[in-house]
Design a protein around this motif. Structure first.
Motif, PDB file in Angstrom:
ATOM      1  N   ILE A   1       0.900  -1.154   0.176  1.00 16.31           N
ATOM      2  CA  ILE A   1       0.016   0.105  -0.065  1.00 16.31           C
ATOM      3  C   ILE A   1       1.070   1.069  -0.078  1.00 16.31           C
ATOM      4  CG2 ILE A   1      -1.702   1.586   1.373  1.00 16.31           C
ATOM      5  CD1 ILE A   1      -2.847  -1.447   2.425  1.00 16.31           C
ATOM      6  N   LYS A   2       1.992   1.272   0.803  1.00 17.26           N
ATOM      7  CA  LYS A   2       2.851   2.212   0.947  1.00 17.26           C
ATOM      8  C   LYS A   2       3.827   2.400  -0.396  1.00 17.26           C
ATOM      9  CE  LYS A   2       3.150   2.454   5.790  1.00 17.26           C
ATOM     10  NZ  LYS A   2       3.826   2.257   7.222  1.00 17.26           N
ATOM     11  N   ASN A   3       3.853   1.449  -1.203  1.00 14.33           N
ATOM     12  CA  ASN A   3       4.668   1.339  -2.250  1.00 14.33           C
ATOM     13  C   ASN A   3       3.952   0.515  -3.286  1.00 14.33           C
ATOM     14  OD1 ASN A   3       6.614   1.344  -4.324  1.00 14.33           O
ATOM     15  ND2 ASN A   3       8.189   0.338  -3.263  1.00 14.33           N
ATOM     16  N   PRO A   4       2.949   1.109  -3.962  1.00 11.59           N
ATOM     17  CA  PRO A   4       2.092   0.094  -4.835  1.00 11.59           C
ATOM     18  C   PRO A   4       2.891  -0.560  -6.088  1.00 11.59           C
ATOM     19  CG  PRO A   4       1.165   2.102  -4.444  1.00 11.59           C
ATOM     20  CD  PRO A   4       2.454   2.379  -3.888  1.00 11.59           C
ATOM     21  N   THR A   5       4.095  -0.215  -6.323  1.00  9.01           N
ATOM     22  CA  THR A   5       4.698  -0.883  -7.441  1.00  9.01           C
ATOM     23  C   THR A   5       5.185  -2.259  -6.931  1.00  9.01           C
ATOM     24  OG1 THR A   5       6.950   0.021  -6.470  1.00  9.01           O
ATOM     25  CG2 THR A   5       5.937   1.194  -8.333  1.00  9.01           C
ATOM     26  N   LEU A   6       4.977  -2.443  -5.827  1.00  9.93           N
ATOM     27  CA  LEU A   6       5.016  -4.109  -5.147  1.00  9.93           C
ATOM     28  C   LEU A   6       3.913  -4.689  -6.143  1.00  9.93           C
ATOM     29  CD1 LEU A   6       6.149  -3.320  -1.477  1.00  9.93           C
ATOM     30  CD2 LEU A   6       7.635  -3.939  -3.391  1.00  9.93           C
ATOM     31  N   PHE A   7       2.866  -4.294  -6.317  1.00 11.81           N
ATOM     32  CA  PHE A   7       1.852  -5.033  -6.873  1.00 11.81           C
ATOM     33  C   PHE A   7       2.217  -5.345  -8.121  1.00 11.81           C
ATOM     34  CE2 PHE A   7      -1.092  -2.745  -4.004  1.00 11.81           C
ATOM     35  CZ  PHE A   7      -1.273  -3.701  -3.180  1.00 11.81           C
ATOM     36  N   THR A   8       3.444  -5.175  -8.934  1.00 11.98           N
ATOM     37  CA  THR A   8       3.744  -5.454 -10.089  1.00 11.98           C
ATOM     38  C   THR A   8       4.756  -6.810 -10.179  1.00 11.98           C
ATOM     39  OG1 THR A   8       5.676  -4.204 -10.100  1.00 11.98           O
ATOM     40  CG2 THR A   8       3.776  -3.476 -10.993  1.00 11.98           C
ATOM     41  N   GLU A   9       5.072  -7.099  -8.621  1.00 11.39           N
ATOM     42  CA  GLU A   9       6.104  -8.263  -8.501  1.00 11.39           C
ATOM     43  C   GLU A   9       5.308  -9.626  -8.520  1.00 11.39           C
ATOM     44  OE1 GLU A   9       7.784  -8.236  -4.651  1.00 11.39           O
ATOM     45  OE2 GLU A   9       8.687  -6.255  -5.113  1.00 11.39           O
ATOM     46  N   LYS A  10       6.158 -10.424  -9.605  1.00  7.73           N
ATOM     47  CA  LYS A  10       5.360 -11.905 -10.006  1.00  7.73           C
ATOM     48  C   LYS A  10       5.227 -12.577  -8.651  1.00  7.73           C
ATOM     49  CE  LYS A  10       5.586 -15.642 -13.079  1.00  7.73           C
ATOM     50  NZ  LYS A  10       6.248 -16.289 -13.868  1.00  7.73           N
ATOM     51  N   ASN A  11       5.911 -12.783  -7.926  1.00  7.84           N
ATOM     52  CA  ASN A  11       6.077 -13.502  -6.700  1.00  7.84           C
ATOM     53  C   ASN A  11       5.666 -12.802  -5.302  1.00  7.84           C
ATOM     54  OD1 ASN A  11       5.762 -16.126  -7.906  1.00  7.84           O
ATOM     55  ND2 ASN A  11       8.040 -15.682  -8.505  1.00  7.84           N
ATOM     56  N   GLY A  12       5.023 -11.819  -5.327  1.00  8.87           N
ATOM     57  CA  GLY A  12       4.823 -10.787  -4.064  1.00  8.87           C
ATOM     58  C   GLY A  12       4.301 -11.439  -3.019  1.00  8.87           C
ATOM     59  N   THR A  13       4.424 -11.032  -1.665  1.00  7.07           N
ATOM     60  CA  THR A  13       3.767 -11.481  -0.393  1.00  7.07           C
ATOM     61  C   THR A  13       2.619 -10.301  -0.237  1.00  7.07           C
ATOM     62  OG1 THR A  13       5.705 -12.317   0.329  1.00  7.07           O
ATOM     63  CG2 THR A  13       3.903 -11.989   1.862  1.00  7.07           C
ATOM     64  N   TYR A  14       1.426 -10.829   0.014  1.00  7.10           N
ATOM     65  CA  TYR A  14       0.256  -9.892   0.146  1.00  7.10           C
ATOM     66  C   TYR A  14      -0.614 -10.306   1.100  1.00  7.10           C
ATOM     67  CZ  TYR A  14       1.842  -8.678  -4.715  1.00  7.10           C
ATOM     68  OH  TYR A  14       2.548  -8.379  -5.854  1.00  7.10           O
ATOM     69  N   SER A  15      -0.800  -9.578   2.184  1.00  4.07           N
ATOM     70  CA  SER A  15      -1.794  -9.624   3.083  1.00  4.07           C
ATOM     71  C   SER A  15      -3.292  -9.368   2.800  1.00  4.07           C
ATOM     72  CB  SER A  15      -1.531  -8.687   4.382  1.00  4.07           C
ATOM     73  OG  SER A  15      -1.597  -7.307   3.873  1.00  4.07           O
ATOM     74  N   LEU A  16      -4.296  -9.652   3.790  1.00  5.00           N
ATOM     75  CA  LEU A  16      -5.549  -9.473   3.580  1.00  5.00           C
ATOM     76  C   LEU A  16      -5.755  -7.827   3.280  1.00  5.00           C
ATOM     77  CD1 LEU A  16      -8.387 -10.381   3.273  1.00  5.00           C
ATOM     78  CD2 LEU A  16      -8.616 -10.137   5.787  1.00  5.00           C
ATOM     79  N   ARG A  17      -5.252  -7.171   4.087  1.00  8.88           N
ATOM     80  CA  ARG A  17      -5.319  -5.761   3.897  1.00  8.88           C
ATOM     81  C   ARG A  17      -4.921  -5.178   2.399  1.00  8.88           C
ATOM     82  NH1 ARG A  17      -5.826  -1.851   7.783  1.00  8.88           N
ATOM     83  NH2 ARG A  17      -5.122  -3.074   9.324  1.00  8.88           N
ATOM     84  N   GLU A  18      -3.749  -5.721   2.188  1.00  6.34           N
ATOM     85  CA  GLU A  18      -3.003  -5.102   0.640  1.00  6.34           C
ATOM     86  C   GLU A  18      -4.001  -5.656  -0.348  1.00  6.34           C
ATOM     87  OE1 GLU A  18       1.724  -4.934   1.760  1.00  6.34           O
ATOM     88  OE2 GLU A  18       0.641  -7.125   1.701  1.00  6.34           O
ATOM     89  N   VAL A  19      -4.470  -6.868  -0.277  1.00  9.72           N
ATOM     90  CA  VAL A  19      -5.292  -7.330  -1.390  1.00  9.72           C
ATOM     91  C   VAL A  19      -6.508  -6.481  -1.488  1.00  9.72           C
ATOM     92  CG1 VAL A  19      -6.766  -9.334  -2.343  1.00  9.72           C
ATOM     93  CG2 VAL A  19      -4.450  -9.751  -1.506  1.00  9.72           C
ATOM     94  N   ILE A  20      -7.257  -6.097  -0.471  1.00 14.10           N
ATOM     95  CA  ILE A  20      -8.388  -5.546  -0.481  1.00 14.10           C
ATOM     96  C   ILE A  20      -8.184  -4.160  -1.137  1.00 14.10           C
ATOM     97  CG2 ILE A  20     -10.208  -4.260   1.093  1.00 14.10           C
ATOM     98  CD1 ILE A  20     -10.197  -7.033   2.674  1.00 14.10           C
ATOM     99  N   TRP A  21      -6.885  -3.447  -0.551  1.00 17.48           N
ATOM    100  CA  TRP A  21      -6.582  -2.105  -1.192  1.00 17.48           C
ATOM    101  C   TRP A  21      -6.269  -2.097  -2.521  1.00 17.48           C
ATOM    102  CZ3 TRP A  21      -2.546   0.054  -3.766  1.00 17.48           C
ATOM    103  CH2 TRP A  21      -2.459   1.533  -3.489  1.00 17.48           C
ATOM    104  N   ALA A  22      -5.816  -3.321  -3.130  1.00 22.13           N
ATOM    105  CA  ALA A  22      -5.416  -3.554  -4.593  1.00 22.13           C
ATOM    106  C   ALA A  22      -6.805  -3.499  -5.112  1.00 22.13           C
ATOM    107  CB  ALA A  22      -4.582  -4.898  -4.664  1.00 22.13           C
ATOM    108  N   ILE A  23      -7.809  -4.230  -4.640  1.00 20.95           N
ATOM    109  CA  ILE A  23      -8.954  -4.192  -5.354  1.00 20.95           C
ATOM    110  C   ILE A  23      -9.681  -2.887  -5.452  1.00 20.95           C
ATOM    111  CG2 ILE A  23     -11.541  -4.986  -4.894  1.00 20.95           C
ATOM    112  CD1 ILE A  23     -10.294  -7.579  -3.840  1.00 20.95           C
ATOM    113  N   GLN A  24      -9.728  -2.185  -4.528  1.00 18.01           N
ATOM    114  CA  GLN A  24     -10.286  -0.854  -4.241  1.00 18.01           C
ATOM    115  C   GLN A  24      -9.655   0.126  -5.001  1.00 18.01           C
ATOM    116  OE1 GLN A  24     -12.641  -1.373  -0.071  1.00 18.01           O
ATOM    117  NE2 GLN A  24     -10.544  -0.709   0.049  1.00 18.01           N
ATOM    118  N   ASN A  25      -8.403   0.067  -5.677  1.00 20.33           N
ATOM    119  CA  ASN A  25      -7.456   0.813  -6.075  1.00 20.33           C
ATOM    120  C   ASN A  25      -7.172   0.471  -7.700  1.00 20.33           C
ATOM    121  OD1 ASN A  25      -6.811   3.253  -4.308  1.00 20.33           O
ATOM    122  ND2 ASN A  25      -6.771   1.389  -3.090  1.00 20.33           N
ATOM    123  N   GLY A  26      -7.980  -0.443  -8.230  1.00 18.15           N
ATOM    124  CA  GLY A  26      -8.009  -0.816  -9.365  1.00 18.15           C
ATOM    125  C   GLY A  26      -6.746  -1.830  -9.927  1.00 18.15           C
ATOM    126  N   TYR A  27      -5.986  -2.487  -9.078  1.00 20.91           N
ATOM    127  CA  TYR A  27      -4.983  -3.217  -9.390  1.00 20.91           C
ATOM    128  C   TYR A  27      -5.527  -4.865  -9.850  1.00 20.91           C
ATOM    129  CZ  TYR A  27      -1.527  -0.087  -7.968  1.00 20.91           C
ATOM    130  OH  TYR A  27      -0.780   1.258  -7.898  1.00 20.91           O
TER     131      TYR A  27
END
Length: 163
Positions: free
Chosen positions: A25-51
């Motif tokens: 959330i603090k560094n959205p470029t991390l959502f472009t990592e192929k094998n990233g580690t994502y928490s429930l909070r981060e996945v919900i944020w990604a949905i709400q912000n168009g990722y």
């Protein structure tokens, strides 16, 4: 025939850690990592912000079982309530990778002194839908409990809620 660099493989953004994090959330470029580690909070944020196109939260059950050390998976929400400002569904019966038999999912907000979720959608029809999980440990001095509904709707099916 087209020439040039082939497009990158799509990135899968799914919940694959039981820990509450907000690094992506603090560094959205991390959502472009192929094998990233994502928490429930981060996945919900990604949905709400168009990722992600879908509002359906998906889980990597193998990763969660390994991290939890067994089939009773508890995801902590200790960085404050997870804000819901768009339509979000956590339906463990309708996963692309369905929850395996004998696996349980609990969302534990006991470390944050607040609700697990706060639904505060400015969009008409904002909703949080939960199915087949348990919410524990949420405490608030004011609104809510496990879920603070400020604006929007909540749909619960087969959800256990306890202190």
């Amino acid at each position: 025939m087209l020439s040039g660099t082939p497009p990158p493989e799509p990135v899968t953004i799914i919940v694959n850690t039981i820990h509450d994090r907000e690094a992506a959330i603090k560094n959205p470029t991390l959502f472009t990592e192929k094998n990233g580690t994502y928490s429930l909070r981060e996945v919900i944020w990604a949905i709400q912000n168009g990722y992600l196109e879908s509002g359906d939260v998906q889980f990597d059950w193998d990763a969660l079982i390994a991290e939890a050390g067994g089939t009773d998976i508890t995801i902590t929400v200790d960085l404050g309530s997870i804000g819901i400002t768009d339509n979000i569904s956590i339906d463990l019966t309708k996963q692309e990778n369905p929850i395996p038999a004998g696996v349980t999912l609990t969302i534990d907000a006991s470390g944050n002194g607040e609700s697990a979720f706060v639904v505060n959608g400015s969009a008409i029809g904002t909703s949080l839908s939960l199915n087949n999980l348990t919410l524990i440990g949420a405490t608030t001095a004011g609104n809510g409990g496990a879920i603070d509904i400020e604006a929007g709707t909540v749909n619960l099916t087969n959800v256990d809620i306890s202190g």
